[in-house]
Design an enzyme around this catalytic site. Structure first.
Site, PDB file in Angstrom:
ATOM      1  N   SER A 128       0.789  -1.208   0.094  1.00 46.42           N
ATOM      2  CA  SER A 128      -0.007   0.138  -0.095  1.00 46.42           C
ATOM      3  C   SER A 128       0.983   1.484   0.040  1.00 46.42           C
ATOM      4  O   SER A 128       1.882   1.313   0.531  1.00 46.42           O
ATOM      5  CB  SER A 128      -0.858   0.068   1.383  1.00 46.42           C
ATOM      6  OG  SER A 128      -1.494   1.225   1.634  1.00 46.42           O
ATOM      7  N   TYR A 154      -2.003  -0.949  10.932  1.00 47.64           N
ATOM      8  CA  TYR A 154      -2.264  -1.277   9.664  1.00 47.64           C
ATOM      9  C   TYR A 154      -1.125  -1.197   8.879  1.00 47.64           C
ATOM     10  O   TYR A 154      -0.753  -2.035   8.131  1.00 47.64           O
ATOM     11  CB  TYR A 154      -3.667  -0.732   8.970  1.00 47.64           C
ATOM     12  CG  TYR A 154      -3.678  -1.248   7.590  1.00 47.64           C
ATOM     13  CD1 TYR A 154      -4.055  -2.392   7.228  1.00 47.64           C
ATOM     14  CD2 TYR A 154      -3.373  -0.024   6.910  1.00 47.64           C
ATOM     15  CE1 TYR A 154      -3.999  -2.652   5.738  1.00 47.64           C
ATOM     16  CE2 TYR A 154      -3.442  -0.378   5.346  1.00 47.64           C
ATOM     17  CZ  TYR A 154      -3.799  -1.654   4.613  1.00 47.64           C
ATOM     18  OH  TYR A 154      -3.997  -1.923   3.517  1.00 47.64           O
ATOM     19  N   LYS A 158       2.040  -3.446   6.805  1.00 46.97           N
ATOM     20  CA  LYS A 158       2.509  -3.709   5.424  1.00 46.97           C
ATOM     21  C   LYS A 158       3.712  -3.309   5.194  1.00 46.97           C
ATOM     22  O   LYS A 158       4.447  -4.004   4.495  1.00 46.97           O
ATOM     23  CB  LYS A 158       1.576  -2.583   4.502  1.00 46.97           C
ATOM     24  CG  LYS A 158      -0.050  -2.899   4.241  1.00 46.97           C
ATOM     25  CD  LYS A 158      -0.151  -4.080   3.440  1.00 46.97           C
ATOM     26  CE  LYS A 158      -1.626  -4.664   3.744  1.00 46.97           C
ATOM     27  NZ  LYS A 158      -1.658  -5.981   3.016  1.00 46.97           N
ATOM     28  N   ASP A 302      -4.401  11.802   9.005  1.00 47.36           N
ATOM     29  CA  ASP A 302      -4.760  11.873   7.519  1.00 47.36           C
ATOM     30  C   ASP A 302      -3.268  12.541   6.952  1.00 47.36           C
ATOM     31  O   ASP A 302      -2.846  13.322   7.292  1.00 47.36           O
ATOM     32  CB  ASP A 302      -5.944  12.757   7.075  1.00 47.36           C
ATOM     33  CG  ASP A 302      -7.028  11.760   6.588  1.00 47.36           C
ATOM     34  OD1 ASP A 302      -6.817  10.702   6.302  1.00 47.36           O
ATOM     35  OD2 ASP A 302      -8.100  12.229   6.788  1.00 47.36           O
TER      36      ASP A 302
HETATM   37  P1  NAD Z   1     -11.149  -6.792   1.577  1.00 40.37           P
HETATM   38  O1  NAD Z   1     -11.641  -6.949   2.825  1.00 40.37           O
HETATM   39  O2  NAD Z   1     -12.422  -6.604   0.662  1.00 40.37           O
HETATM   40  O3  NAD Z   1     -10.586  -8.253   0.868  1.00 40.37           O
HETATM   41  C1  NAD Z   1      -9.870  -9.065   2.022  1.00 40.37           C
HETATM   42  C2  NAD Z   1     -10.124 -10.284   1.706  1.00 40.37           C
HETATM   43  O4  NAD Z   1      -9.559 -11.160   2.572  1.00 40.37           O
HETATM   44  C3  NAD Z   1     -11.768 -10.532   2.517  1.00 40.37           C
HETATM   45  O5  NAD Z   1     -12.565 -11.268   1.496  1.00 40.37           O
HETATM   46  C4  NAD Z   1     -11.361 -11.309   3.703  1.00 40.37           C
HETATM   47  O6  NAD Z   1     -12.675 -12.099   3.906  1.00 40.37           O
HETATM   48  C5  NAD Z   1     -10.376 -12.098   3.422  1.00 40.37           C
HETATM   49  N1  NAD Z   1      -9.516 -12.381   4.497  1.00 40.37           N
HETATM   50  C6  NAD Z   1      -8.932 -11.657   5.382  1.00 40.37           C
HETATM   51  N2  NAD Z   1      -8.511 -12.276   6.502  1.00 40.37           N
HETATM   52  C7  NAD Z   1      -8.482 -13.381   6.150  1.00 40.37           C
HETATM   53  C8  NAD Z   1      -7.911 -14.718   6.736  1.00 40.37           C
HETATM   54  N3  NAD Z   1      -7.228 -14.801   7.547  1.00 40.37           N
HETATM   55  N4  NAD Z   1      -8.382 -15.865   5.962  1.00 40.37           N
HETATM   56  C9  NAD Z   1      -9.046 -15.989   4.989  1.00 40.37           C
HETATM   57  N5  NAD Z   1      -9.502 -14.869   4.187  1.00 40.37           N
HETATM   58  C10 NAD Z   1      -9.175 -13.520   4.977  1.00 40.37           C
HETATM   59  O7  NAD Z   1     -10.007  -5.830   1.155  1.00 40.37           O
HETATM   60  P2  NAD Z   1      -9.686  -5.295  -0.343  1.00 40.37           P
HETATM   61  O8  NAD Z   1      -9.600  -3.904  -0.391  1.00 40.37           O
HETATM   62  O9  NAD Z   1      -9.779  -6.514  -1.263  1.00 40.37           O
HETATM   63  O10 NAD Z   1      -8.081  -5.434   0.094  1.00 40.37           O
HETATM   64  C11 NAD Z   1      -7.179  -6.453  -0.318  1.00 40.37           C
HETATM   65  C12 NAD Z   1      -5.550  -6.378   0.077  1.00 40.37           C
HETATM   66  O11 NAD Z   1      -5.226  -5.115  -0.556  1.00 40.37           O
HETATM   67  C13 NAD Z   1      -5.438  -6.252   1.507  1.00 40.37           C
HETATM   68  O12 NAD Z   1      -4.356  -6.920   1.883  1.00 40.37           O
HETATM   69  C14 NAD Z   1      -5.456  -4.708   1.791  1.00 40.37           C
HETATM   70  O13 NAD Z   1      -4.695  -4.387   2.804  1.00 40.37           O
HETATM   71  C15 NAD Z   1      -4.651  -4.354   0.524  1.00 40.37           C
HETATM   72  N6  NAD Z   1      -4.914  -2.956   0.154  1.00 40.37           N
HETATM   73  C16 NAD Z   1      -6.117  -2.417   0.086  1.00 40.37           C
HETATM   74  C17 NAD Z   1      -6.352  -1.107  -0.155  1.00 40.37           C
HETATM   75  C18 NAD Z   1      -7.761  -0.553  -0.300  1.00 40.37           C
HETATM   76  O14 NAD Z   1      -8.004   0.721  -0.012  1.00 40.37           O
HETATM   77  N7  NAD Z   1      -8.656  -1.365  -0.535  1.00 40.37           N
HETATM   78  C19 NAD Z   1      -5.399  -0.230  -0.384  1.00 40.37           C
HETATM   79  C20 NAD Z   1      -4.176  -0.752  -0.275  1.00 40.37           C
HETATM   80  C21 NAD Z   1      -3.651  -2.088   0.023  1.00 40.37           C
HETATM   81  C1  WQD Z   2      -9.427   9.687   1.300  1.00 44.97           C
HETATM   82  C2  WQD Z   2      -9.893  11.236   1.635  1.00 44.97           C
HETATM   83  C3  WQD Z   2      -9.919  11.619   4.142  1.00 44.97           C
HETATM   84  C4  WQD Z   2     -14.001   9.452   4.155  1.00 44.97           C
HETATM   85  C5  WQD Z   2      -6.898   4.561   3.222  1.00 44.97           C
HETATM   86  C6  WQD Z   2      -5.872   4.045   3.836  1.00 44.97           C
HETATM   87  C7  WQD Z   2      -4.669   3.533   2.764  1.00 44.97           C
HETATM   88  C8  WQD Z   2      -5.285   3.025   1.790  1.00 44.97           C
HETATM   89  C9  WQD Z   2      -6.341   3.272   1.111  1.00 44.97           C
HETATM   90  C10 WQD Z   2      -4.893   0.413   2.392  1.00 44.97           C
HETATM   91  C11 WQD Z   2      -8.925  11.608   2.965  1.00 44.97           C
HETATM   92  C12 WQD Z   2     -11.342  12.023   3.066  1.00 44.97           C
HETATM   93  C13 WQD Z   2     -12.799  10.113   3.631  1.00 44.97           C
HETATM   94  C14 WQD Z   2     -15.142  10.640   4.595  1.00 44.97           C
HETATM   95  C15 WQD Z   2     -13.599  12.399   4.017  1.00 44.97           C
HETATM   96  N1  WQD Z   2      -5.819   1.542   2.273  1.00 44.97           N
HETATM   97  N2  WQD Z   2     -12.646  11.506   3.563  1.00 44.97           N
HETATM   98  N3  WQD Z   2     -14.791  11.910   4.432  1.00 44.97           N
HETATM   99  O1  WQD Z   2      -7.143   7.694   4.032  1.00 44.97           O
HETATM  100  O2  WQD Z   2      -6.196   7.903   1.607  1.00 44.97           O
HETATM  101  O3  WQD Z   2      -6.317   5.894   2.447  1.00 44.97           O
HETATM  102  O4  WQD Z   2      -7.315   4.012   2.308  1.00 44.97           O
HETATM  103  O5  WQD Z   2      -3.923   0.313   2.110  1.00 44.97           O
HETATM  104  O6  WQD Z   2      -3.744   2.696   3.657  1.00 44.97           O
HETATM  105  O7  WQD Z   2      -5.199   4.856   5.105  1.00 44.97           O
HETATM  106  O8  WQD Z   2      -8.583   6.936   2.016  1.00 44.97           O
HETATM  107  O9  WQD Z   2     -10.781   6.770   1.212  1.00 44.97           O
HETATM  108  O10 WQD Z   2     -10.244   6.965   3.862  1.00 44.97           O
HETATM  109  O11 WQD Z   2      -9.792   8.813   2.494  1.00 44.97           O
HETATM  110  O12 WQD Z   2     -13.423  13.553   3.767  1.00 44.97           O
HETATM  111  O13 WQD Z   2     -16.182  10.103   5.094  1.00 44.97           O
HETATM  112  O14 WQD Z   2     -11.015  11.426   1.947  1.00 44.97           O
HETATM  113  O15 WQD Z   2      -9.879  12.423   5.106  1.00 44.97           O
HETATM  114  O16 WQD Z   2      -8.573  12.981   3.037  1.00 44.97           O
HETATM  115  P1  WQD Z   2      -7.149   7.247   2.526  1.00 44.97           P
HETATM  116  P2  WQD Z   2      -9.788   7.111   2.220  1.00 44.97           P
END
Ligand code: NAD
Ligand code: WQD
Length: 343
Positions: A128, A154, A158, A302
């Protein structure tokens, strides 16, 4: 079972994982999903079945359960692993850090142990942009930009995940790794057959926008209006989930074609920064309605402004974003409307 293109997808029922399953099938891979649905909705299987033309193969297993997982390594000959399964809620990780360290780190350790034991050498890790923390200088970050502290437990999981993989790679040169550093994934499949299922009140901006517009939330709070940015609100790099999914296919191709010694971190973003107000205005234009929103205090932790330098993804993986932020907002809105048909 023998299929030369079999890929293990942990967390494959989740938001990014499910979209990746579709892209993998399109590219000729045979994905095997492991997910215990702790943060996903079983209806995703129906959507996936429609999209890929057959029921996806999935196992309801906790990735920390090594015994159950090992049975799959015995049964299948995996060509590679894409490890999505993890918890991802920043605020919850501050309140319950051990829950995050247990699942995100133990899950990764378990998968790596089995990958090494069964000689599965191609590994893509969901990292991430949170590993960069608040960028000190330029807001456009490349993979070599010095990292600040991640702003949550979190984020630490990562960073530790990347370090863990680096140590494993040093001790086993056959193990090939790509850490994909996602920026802000948004949108849904254009078919509206799969998308994001936020459980409870969404933390992320776009699901909150669409839920407010559909009436599930009363009003969107915009956290902070006095940041040193173009309009005072925070800036992010919003990347369409289908573009992100495709990056995993390209990463897997790249690993397969590498004979040995690979440890790469690659940013996956559009390279474009968009403010919260810009997202709101784009949404109002696309949906043709006025969103109920108001300014509120800044949200703790943030990052002010960050967006990707995505040149490495382009050069190394031949990947670039095809969808615009407007496409992503449009698909997110269509998905929200589709979800609402069933309530
Ligand atoms: P998500 O929660 O939709 O998907 C994760 C999936 O993993 C879920 O279906 C959950 O049921 C499953 N899971 C979690 N722990 C488990 C376990 N112990 N055993 C089996 N299944 C398990 O999340 P996502 O948004 O699809 O994110 C996927 C990956 O990408 C994560 O590692 C997350 O940290 C990373 N990521 C997400 C974002 C984001 O903003 N969505 C950004 C950067 C990185
Ligand atoms: C985006 C912007 C909020 C909700 C998070 C994790 C990051 C990554 C992606 C996994 C920010 C603003 C949000 C609301 C708002 N995940 N906001 N009102 O914070 O960039 O990232 O998700 O790895 O690690 O930190 O994403 O969508 O939460 O926020 O004003 O109700 O929107 O303050 O500036 P963020 P976000």
């Amino acid at each position: 079972m023998k299929n030369d293109n079999t890929i293990l997808i942990t967390g494959g029922a989740g938001y990014i994982g499910s979209h990746t399953v579709v892209e993998l099938v399109k590219a000729g891979y045979h994905p095997i999903i492991v997910d215990d649905f702790r943060n996903s909705n079983k209806s995703v299987i129906k959507g996936l079945t429609e999209l890929i033309g057959e029921s996806p193969i999935f196992y309801e297993i906790d990735v920390c359960d090594k015994i159950a997982l090992e049975e799959l390594f015995e049964r299948y000959s995996f060509k590679g692993i894409i490890h999505f399964a993890a918890y991802k809620a920043v605020g919850e990780s501050v309140a319950e850090p051990l829950k995050y360290y247990r699942n995100n780190i133990l899950g990764l350790v378990t998968i790596c142990e089995l990958a090494l034991k069964y000689n599965v050498h191609n590994f893509v890790f969901s990292s991430s942009c949170t590993v960069y923390g608040e960028p000190k200088g330029l807001k456009e970050v490349s993979e070599s930009t010095p990292k600040s502290e991640p702003n949550s437990p979190y984020g630490n999981t990562k960073l530790i995940g990347e370090q863990l993989l680096s140590d494993v790679q040093k001790s086993n040169k056959d193990f090939k790794i790509i850490n994909l550093r996602y920026f802000n994934p948004v949108g849904a499949h254009p078919s509206s057959l799969i998308g994001e299922f936020p459980i409870g009140k969404p933390n992320n901006l776009l699901p909150f926008v669409t839920q407010t517009a559909i009436g599930k939330q009363d009003s969107l709070l915009v956290f902070g209006n006095d940041y040193p940015t173009k309009d005072g609100t925070c800036i992010r790099d919003y990347i369409h989930v289908c573009d992100l999914a495709e990056a995993h296919v390209k990463a897997m191709h790249f690993l397969e074609n590498k004979s040995a010694e690979c440890l790469e971190a690659v940013n996956i973003g559009t390279g474009q920064g968009t403010s919260i107000l810009e997202v709101i205005h784009l949404f109002e234009k696309i949906a043709g309605l006025k969103l109920n929103w108001q300014f509120a205090d800044r949200r703790n932790g943030d990052v002010i402004e960050i967006y990707a330098n995505a040149e490495k993804a382009n050069q190394l993986l031949n990947w670039g974003a095809k969808y615009t932020v407007a496409d992503a907002i449009n698909d997110a809105w269509n998905w929200e409307k589709k979800l609402n048909e069933h309530v």
